[in-house]
Design an enzyme around this catalytic site. Structure first.
Site, PDB file in Angstrom:
ATOM      1  N   TYR A 248      -1.761  -1.160  10.856  1.00 21.72           N
ATOM      2  CA  TYR A 248      -1.901  -1.398   9.340  1.00 21.72           C
ATOM      3  C   TYR A 248      -0.695  -0.981   8.399  1.00 21.72           C
ATOM      4  CZ  TYR A 248      -3.754  -1.783   4.554  1.00 21.72           C
ATOM      5  OH  TYR A 248      -3.706  -1.882   3.198  1.00 21.72           O
TER       6      TYR A 248
ATOM      7  N   SER B  80       0.787  -1.155   0.004  1.00 24.29           N
ATOM      8  CA  SER B  80       0.117  -0.118   0.106  1.00 24.29           C
ATOM      9  C   SER B  80       0.961   1.216   0.047  1.00 24.29           C
ATOM     10  CB  SER B  80      -0.942  -0.052   1.275  1.00 24.29           C
ATOM     11  OG  SER B  80      -1.302   1.111   1.496  1.00 24.29           O
TER      12      SER B  80
END
Length: 249
Positions: free
Chosen positions: A157, A144
């Site tokens: 995360y 990401s």
């Protein structure tokens, strides 16, 4: 149909919903046979009905080591020709470390680390001998833009995606030295319209578009695939890292 992918067997984690579902569909369209792994049996059954003989579904919780061990044993025994591994399954939870109860934050953190990092690393290492035994193989790790510039609301995360990026790079180095027939690709995602991002952010790209870019990069053997607006983040972070950090925060 891309000749680089046709006739190969691919395993996709989180392969029956969101980006993973689109990855499974597009791999099948490219002539692959897919093993889709997920936790939700309803979603897996729907994919099985759609894909027919071109897909095998396996229910497993990849945040649990015993489930990973079971999956590795199953693949080794039943699908020894596996040559593509796509580590797509992931969990993102927002947490306020100063407002949420500490116990709740710890539970959430362990869930994210278990699936996003420990599960990805353990499955990759468990299947590496299988992949190395093929004439050509590929590992794709879904990362990401938050691995590059984290946001405050999802500290764990972001940390797991940064670790995924580091693991992918180091694994690529070892493959280049010891198993050059294995390519390692990191797909750096922009914000994608999926269940995990429901109610968060704007300007999302579709899961179909995200999967299309990943599959194209896989077919070309790219070391990195910057998906959607992540391409702009790559440039901005290189030129003005403080600005990139401020925007993503």
């Amino acid at each position: 149909m891309n000749n680089a992918l046709a006739g190969r067997r691919a395993l996709v984690t989180g392969g029956a919903r969101g980006i993973g579902l689109e990855l499974s569909r597009q791999l099948i369209a490219q002539g692959c046979t897919v093993v889709a792994v997920g936790r939700n049996m309803q979603h897996l059954n729907a994919l099985q009905s759609e894909g027919g003989p071109n897909v095998t579904t396996v229910q497993a919780d990849l945040s649990q080591q015993a489930e990973i061990d079971r999956l590795v044993a199953l693949i080794t025994a039943e699908h020894p020709d596996l040559s593509i591994l796509i580590n797509n399954a992931g969990l993102q939870q927002e947490m306020n470390l100063f407002a949420d109860p500490a116990e709740a934050s710890i539970i959430s953190a362990r869930q994210e680390i278990g699936l996003n990092l420990d599960g990805l690393v353990s499955l990759t290492l468990g299947l590496l001998p299988n992949l190395a035994a093929q004439s050509r193989s590929a590992i794709v790790n879904i990362s990401s833009g938050l691995a590059i510039a984290p946001k405050a609301a999802s500290p764990v995360y972001c940390a797991t995606k940064a670790a995924t990026r580091a693991f992918s790079q180091a694994l690529r180095y070892q493959c280049e030295d010891s198993a050059p027939h294995i390519t390692v690709t990191e797909a750096i995602m922009a914000l994608v319209d999926a269940d995990m991002t429901a109610g968060r952010g704007s300007g999302k790209i579709t899961a179909h578009r995200a999967a299309t870019e990943v599959i194209a990069g896989l077919a070309r053997g790219q070391p990195e695939v910057w998906v959607g607006k992540a391409k702009m983040l790559r440039v901005l972070n290189r030129l003005l890292p403080a600005v990139a950090a401020r925007i993503m925060r």
